[in-house]
Design a protein around this motif. Structure first.
Motif, short mmCIF file in Angstrom:
data_model
loop_
_atom_site.label_atom_id
_atom_site.label_comp_id
_atom_site.label_asym_id
_atom_site.label_seq_id
_atom_site.Cartn_x
_atom_site.Cartn_y
_atom_site.Cartn_z
N MET A 82 0.81 -1.22 0.00
CA MET A 82 0.00 0.00 0.00
C MET A 82 0.84 1.27 0.00
SD MET A 82 -2.72 -1.48 -0.51
CE MET A 82 -3.74 -0.04 -0.71
N LEU A 83 2.16 1.13 -0.01
CA LEU A 83 3.03 2.29 -0.12
C LEU A 83 3.42 2.50 -1.59
CD1 LEU A 83 5.41 2.06 2.97
CD2 LEU A 83 3.36 3.45 2.67
N SER A 84 4.02 3.63 -1.85
CA SER A 84 4.38 4.02 -3.21
C SER A 84 5.61 3.28 -3.73
CB SER A 84 4.66 5.52 -3.25
OG SER A 84 5.84 5.81 -2.52
N ASN A 88 8.93 2.16 -1.45
CA ASN A 88 9.48 0.81 -1.49
C ASN A 88 10.91 0.79 -1.99
OD1 ASN A 88 7.58 -1.65 -0.84
ND2 ASN A 88 6.28 -0.01 -1.63
N ASN A 127 4.79 8.17 -6.93
CA ASN A 127 3.89 8.02 -5.79
C ASN A 127 2.76 7.02 -6.05
OD1 ASN A 127 2.32 9.57 -7.50
ND2 ASN A 127 1.81 11.13 -5.98
N GLN A 128 2.84 6.31 -7.16
CA GLN A 128 1.87 5.24 -7.47
C GLN A 128 2.06 4.10 -6.48
OE1 GLN A 128 2.45 3.75 -11.43
NE2 GLN A 128 0.98 2.09 -11.20
N LYS A 129 0.95 3.53 -6.00
CA LYS A 129 1.04 2.40 -5.08
C LYS A 129 1.65 1.20 -5.82
CE LYS A 129 -2.58 3.61 -1.88
NZ LYS A 129 -3.88 3.24 -1.29
N ASN A 132 -0.22 -1.70 -7.64
CA ASN A 132 -0.77 -1.52 -8.98
C ASN A 132 0.23 -1.80 -10.10
OD1 ASN A 132 -3.29 -0.74 -7.95
ND2 ASN A 132 -2.56 1.35 -7.64
#
Length: 168
Positions: A82-84, A88, A127-129, A132
């Protein structure tokens, strides 16, 4: 249960790649997880860069000894889904990217962008999770984050698991 392993010795020189393989339950996971600090019941020693150490009781102890570990199950053990992408990529080196305990966001973003480019990670924005991203790109982020710490020893446990042929 854990298979009984005795008298396991590996000699790995600088720049050398050693592969262990075997059927599930043969002990290869146990050896890899022991080096990554995930098997505290393992007893033994490791000679790393001329320093003799006990096998690591925790993942933190392994990281402090400059051992990078890429687990087999990236979603459960390697990434924070759930982090970007940025978080990560940089979570293991925040100390390097901070001053007096405060993360320099511009420096973190620049480092993450450079790391993502070097490992050819495909994403829309930093900043995309990470949840995804495709499995292959998740694995690239996981590997890049472990390489960011410039480990003396890198242990990869099933590095191509869940990754399509193109990403391999």
């Amino acid at each position: 249960g854990i298979p009984p392993l005795t008298n396991v010795s590996l000699w790995v020189s600088r720049g050398e790649i050693v592969g262990l393989f075997g059927l599930r339950g043969s002990g290869t996971y146990l050896v890899a997880e022991g080096l990554g600090g995930l098997q505290p019941d393992i007893r033994g020693e490791l000679l790393l860069s001329g320093q003799r150490r006990k096998i690591f009781p925790t993942p933190l102890a392994a990281r402090r000894a400059n051992v990078g570990f890429v687990p087999a199950d990236r979603k459960r053990d390697g990434l924070v889904l759930m982090l970007s992408v940025q978080a990560n990529l940089t979570m293991l080196i925040l100390r390097v990217l901070s001053r007096l305990g405060v993360v320099k966001t511009g420096r973190e973003k620049a480092f993450a962008k450079d790391l993502a480019q070097r490992f050819d990670v495909r994403f829309s924005r930093l900043n995309q999770k990470i949840v995804n991203l495709s499995g292959g790109n998740q694995q690239k982020v996981l590997l890049a984050s472990r390489m960011a710490v410039q480990p003396k020893l890198l242990v990869l446990q099933e590095p191509s698991r869940g990754v399509d042929v193109g990403a391999r």
